[in-house]
Design a protein around this motif. Structure first.
Motif, PDB file in Angstrom:
ATOM      1  N   ALA A   1      36.748  21.979  -5.080  1.00 29.56           N
ATOM      2  CA  ALA A   1      35.777  20.884  -5.062  1.00 29.56           C
ATOM      3  C   ALA A   1      34.380  21.476  -4.931  1.00 29.56           C
ATOM      4  N   PRO A   2      33.347  20.668  -5.207  1.00 28.29           N
ATOM      5  CA  PRO A   2      31.981  21.167  -5.042  1.00 28.29           C
ATOM      6  C   PRO A   2      31.764  21.726  -3.633  1.00 28.29           C
ATOM      7  N   GLN A   3      31.094  22.879  -3.574  1.00 30.80           N
ATOM      8  CA  GLN A   3      30.743  23.574  -2.333  1.00 30.80           C
ATOM      9  C   GLN A   3      31.950  24.133  -1.590  1.00 30.80           C
ATOM     10  N   THR A   4      33.094  24.229  -2.272  1.00 35.22           N
ATOM     11  CA  THR A   4      34.222  25.003  -1.759  1.00 35.22           C
ATOM     12  C   THR A   4      34.441  26.166  -2.720  1.00 35.22           C
ATOM     13  N   VAL A   5      35.241  27.147  -2.315  1.00 39.26           N
ATOM     14  CA  VAL A   5      35.420  28.347  -3.119  1.00 39.26           C
ATOM     15  C   VAL A   5      36.896  28.538  -3.450  1.00 39.26           C
ATOM     16  N   PHE A   6      37.172  29.380  -4.460  1.00 39.04           N
ATOM     17  CA  PHE A   6      38.552  29.697  -4.800  1.00 39.04           C
ATOM     18  C   PHE A   6      39.231  30.378  -3.615  1.00 39.04           C
ATOM     19  N   TYR A   7      40.504  30.055  -3.430  1.00 39.17           N
ATOM     20  CA  TYR A   7      41.258  30.629  -2.314  1.00 39.17           C
ATOM     21  C   TYR A   7      41.414  32.131  -2.478  1.00 39.17           C
ATOM     22  N   GLN A   8      41.161  32.852  -1.408  1.00 37.84           N
ATOM     23  CA  GLN A   8      41.338  34.295  -1.367  1.00 37.84           C
ATOM     24  C   GLN A   8      41.767  34.666   0.046  1.00 37.84           C
ATOM     25  N   PRO A   9      42.929  35.296   0.219  1.00 35.45           N
ATOM     26  CA  PRO A   9      43.383  35.618   1.574  1.00 35.45           C
ATOM     27  C   PRO A   9      42.552  36.714   2.213  1.00 35.45           C
ATOM     28  N   THR A  10      42.458  36.667   3.514  1.00 34.34           N
ATOM     29  CA  THR A  10      41.774  37.710   4.267  1.00 34.34           C
ATOM     30  C   THR A  10      42.545  39.020   4.150  1.00 34.34           C
ATOM     31  N   PRO A  11      41.881  40.126   3.806  1.00 30.05           N
ATOM     32  CA  PRO A  11      42.589  41.417   3.808  1.00 30.05           C
ATOM     33  C   PRO A  11      43.244  41.671   5.166  1.00 30.05           C
ATOM     34  N   SER A  12      44.460  42.134   5.137  1.00 26.91           N
ATOM     35  CA  SER A  12      45.263  42.233   6.355  1.00 26.91           C
ATOM     36  C   SER A  12      44.627  43.131   7.410  1.00 26.91           C
ATOM     37  N   ARG A  13      43.984  44.230   6.993  1.00 29.63           N
ATOM     38  CA  ARG A  13      43.405  45.138   7.983  1.00 29.63           C
ATOM     39  C   ARG A  13      42.326  44.433   8.796  1.00 29.63           C
ATOM     40  N   HIS A  14      41.553  43.530   8.154  1.00 31.87           N
ATOM     41  CA  HIS A  14      40.533  42.775   8.871  1.00 31.87           C
ATOM     42  C   HIS A  14      41.179  41.786   9.840  1.00 31.87           C
ATOM     43  N   LEU A  15      42.233  41.146   9.381  1.00 27.11           N
ATOM     44  CA  LEU A  15      42.893  40.139  10.213  1.00 27.11           C
ATOM     45  C   LEU A  15      43.527  40.777  11.442  1.00 27.11           C
ATOM     46  N   LEU A  16      44.188  41.917  11.278  1.00 26.55           N
ATOM     47  CA  LEU A  16      44.801  42.595  12.417  1.00 26.55           C
ATOM     48  C   LEU A  16      43.741  43.047  13.414  1.00 26.55           C
ATOM     49  N   GLU A  17      42.628  43.558  12.885  1.00 27.73           N
ATOM     50  CA  GLU A  17      41.534  43.977  13.761  1.00 27.73           C
ATOM     51  C   GLU A  17      40.998  42.776  14.547  1.00 27.73           C
ATOM     52  N   LEU A  18      40.873  41.629  13.885  1.00 25.78           N
ATOM     53  CA  LEU A  18      40.377  40.435  14.567  1.00 25.78           C
ATOM     54  C   LEU A  18      41.322  40.029  15.695  1.00 25.78           C
ATOM     55  N   LEU A  19      42.617  39.997  15.442  1.00 21.07           N
ATOM     56  CA  LEU A  19      43.565  39.602  16.481  1.00 21.07           C
ATOM     57  C   LEU A  19      43.490  40.538  17.680  1.00 21.07           C
ATOM     58  N   ALA A  20      43.271  41.823  17.427  1.00 16.29           N
ATOM     59  CA  ALA A  20      43.134  42.766  18.536  1.00 16.29           C
ATOM     60  C   ALA A  20      41.857  42.489  19.326  1.00 16.29           C
ATOM     61  N   ARG A  21      40.771  42.164  18.634  1.00 12.95           N
ATOM     62  CA  ARG A  21      39.499  41.897  19.312  1.00 12.95           C
ATOM     63  C   ARG A  21      39.557  40.609  20.127  1.00 12.95           C
ATOM     64  N   LEU A  22      40.244  39.598  19.613  1.00 11.57           N
ATOM     65  CA  LEU A  22      40.241  38.292  20.276  1.00 11.57           C
ATOM     66  C   LEU A  22      41.035  38.288  21.574  1.00 11.57           C
ATOM     67  N   GLU A  23      42.103  39.096  21.638  1.00  3.74           N
ATOM     68  CA  GLU A  23      42.972  39.104  22.822  1.00  3.74           C
ATOM     69  C   GLU A  23      43.358  37.675  23.202  1.00  3.74           C
ATOM     70  N   LEU A  24      43.958  36.967  22.266  1.00  5.40           N
ATOM     71  CA  LEU A  24      44.311  35.562  22.460  1.00  5.40           C
ATOM     72  C   LEU A  24      45.369  35.392  23.538  1.00  5.40           C
ATOM     73  N   GLY A  25      45.211  34.325  24.328  1.00  7.41           N
ATOM     74  CA  GLY A  25      46.180  33.998  25.356  1.00  7.41           C
ATOM     75  C   GLY A  25      46.954  32.747  25.015  1.00  7.41           C
ATOM     76  N   ALA A  26      47.860  32.376  25.903  1.00 10.27           N
ATOM     77  CA  ALA A  26      48.725  31.222  25.665  1.00 10.27           C
ATOM     78  C   ALA A  26      47.947  29.912  25.598  1.00 10.27           C
ATOM     79  N   ASP A  27      46.760  29.867  26.185  1.00 13.58           N
ATOM     80  CA  ASP A  27      45.952  28.643  26.164  1.00 13.58           C
ATOM     81  C   ASP A  27      45.040  28.555  24.950  1.00 13.58           C
ATOM     82  N   ASP A  28      45.032  29.586  24.131  1.00 14.25           N
ATOM     83  CA  ASP A  28      44.146  29.589  22.961  1.00 14.25           C
ATOM     84  C   ASP A  28      44.787  28.873  21.777  1.00 14.25           C
ATOM     85  N   VAL A  29      43.941  28.255  20.992  1.00 14.90           N
ATOM     86  CA  VAL A  29      44.332  27.660  19.711  1.00 14.90           C
ATOM     87  C   VAL A  29      43.339  28.153  18.669  1.00 14.90           C
ATOM     88  N   LEU A  30      43.816  28.944  17.735  1.00 17.12           N
ATOM     89  CA  LEU A  30      42.955  29.417  16.649  1.00 17.12           C
ATOM     90  C   LEU A  30      43.113  28.488  15.465  1.00 17.12           C
TER      91      LEU A  30
END
Length: 285
Positions: free
Chosen positions: A123-152
């Motif tokens: 739709a207008p002002q949206t972009v074609f779907y492209q998945p996040t490269p896995s290395r970036h996603l894994l790095e993000l999960l490590a940085r966030l240190e998500l707990g049981a009370d978190d909702v991403l």
């Protein structure tokens, strides 16, 4: 070209390392080398073509066996341990938005289903779907240190890579908001197949979806222009009531970096790395 391919296949047949299930990077290298050496193969070289096809089939079978093992480990609750293993196996240089063999591995582990039916054009002002490269996603999960009370909440979740890995590898809940119904249906199938209960996928417009449970929000530049501005205004209103974090990748990071109500959680940012921001009632804005 044929002698090069023949020599390569002879090496492959005598290499004892690649059949080992964890040697997925070596298998990816072999696949690339065989494919590259097969280019321009003469039409009368049917024997070499058959050998090359057989080698690729053996590599694919070993990868499928390893993916099934990893899926079983996720079902057994070993996702947090897998996250640590995958982080060690990530490439040393995490810059860039390109993909590498880790993406193929995680795609096979998640067994992401191709969407059934036609996928609408953005739709207008949206972009074609492209998945996040896995290395970036894994790095993000490590940085966030998500707990049981978190909702991403992943705004523009596509086939669901981010919420699926959140639910598989952390104690947190992963939620995907996606306007394309076919993507939502596929992501739900993957979650059920993996037995992931701490995840949900919602077919909705991010400007109207319920965001109230989110503690962390992720955007891989799913929107631009006024649409992005409207979503950011919703997040600003939420941050006026309680603390949240926002992670972003791609051009939308520049828009986040200019928001006075957000505080960057890294000294600098780049469009080809995930940036992390914090907001809450105690911050200006």
């Amino acid at each position: 070209m044929s002698p090069t391919l023949r020599s390569l296949l002879d090496q492959f047949d005598t290499d004892p390392s690649w059949p080992s299930p964890p040697r997925w990077r070596e298998r990816a290298q072999w696949q690339e080398r065989i494919e590259r050496a097969s280019l321009g193969l003469a039409a009368d070289a049917a024997d070499l073509r058959a050998r090359a096809d057989a080698a690729q089939a053996r590599l694919d079978a070993a990868d499928a066996q390893w993916a099934a093992t990893l899926r079983a480990r996720i079902a057994a609750g070993e996702g947090a341990r897998l996250l640590r293993e995958w982080l060690r196996e990530s490439p040393p240089h995490a810059d860039g938005e390109g993909y590498d063999p880790l993406d193929a591995l995680l795609g096979a582990v998640l067994d992401l289903a191709e969407p059934e039916g036609e996928v609408a054009a953005p739709a207008p002002q949206t972009v074609f779907y492209q998945p996040t490269p896995s290395r970036h996603l894994l790095e993000l999960l490590a940085r966030l240190e998500l707990g049981a009370d978190d909702v991403l909440i992943d705004l523009g979740s596509g086939l669901g890579h981010v919420p699926l890995l959140v639910a598989a590898c952390t104690p947190a809940r992963g939620v995907g908001i996606e306007h394309e119904a076919a993507y939502v249906a596929s992501a739900r199938l993957c979650a059920r197949a993996l037995g992931l209960r701490r995840t949900d996928f919602v077919h909705a417009d991010a400007r109207a979806a319920d965001l109230s449970a989110g503690t962390v929000f992720y955007l891989y530049t799913p929107f631009t222009g006024d649409l992005l501005a409207q979503v950011l205004e919703r997040l600003r209103a939420l941050a006026a009531r309680r603390a949240i974090r926002i992670a972003s990748l791609g051009p939308c990071t520049q828009a986040l970096a200019t928001q006075p109500w957000l505080r960057a959680l890294q000294p600098s940012w780049a469009a080809d790395r995930i940036a992390l921001f914090a907001a809450g009632p105690s911050l200006p804005g």
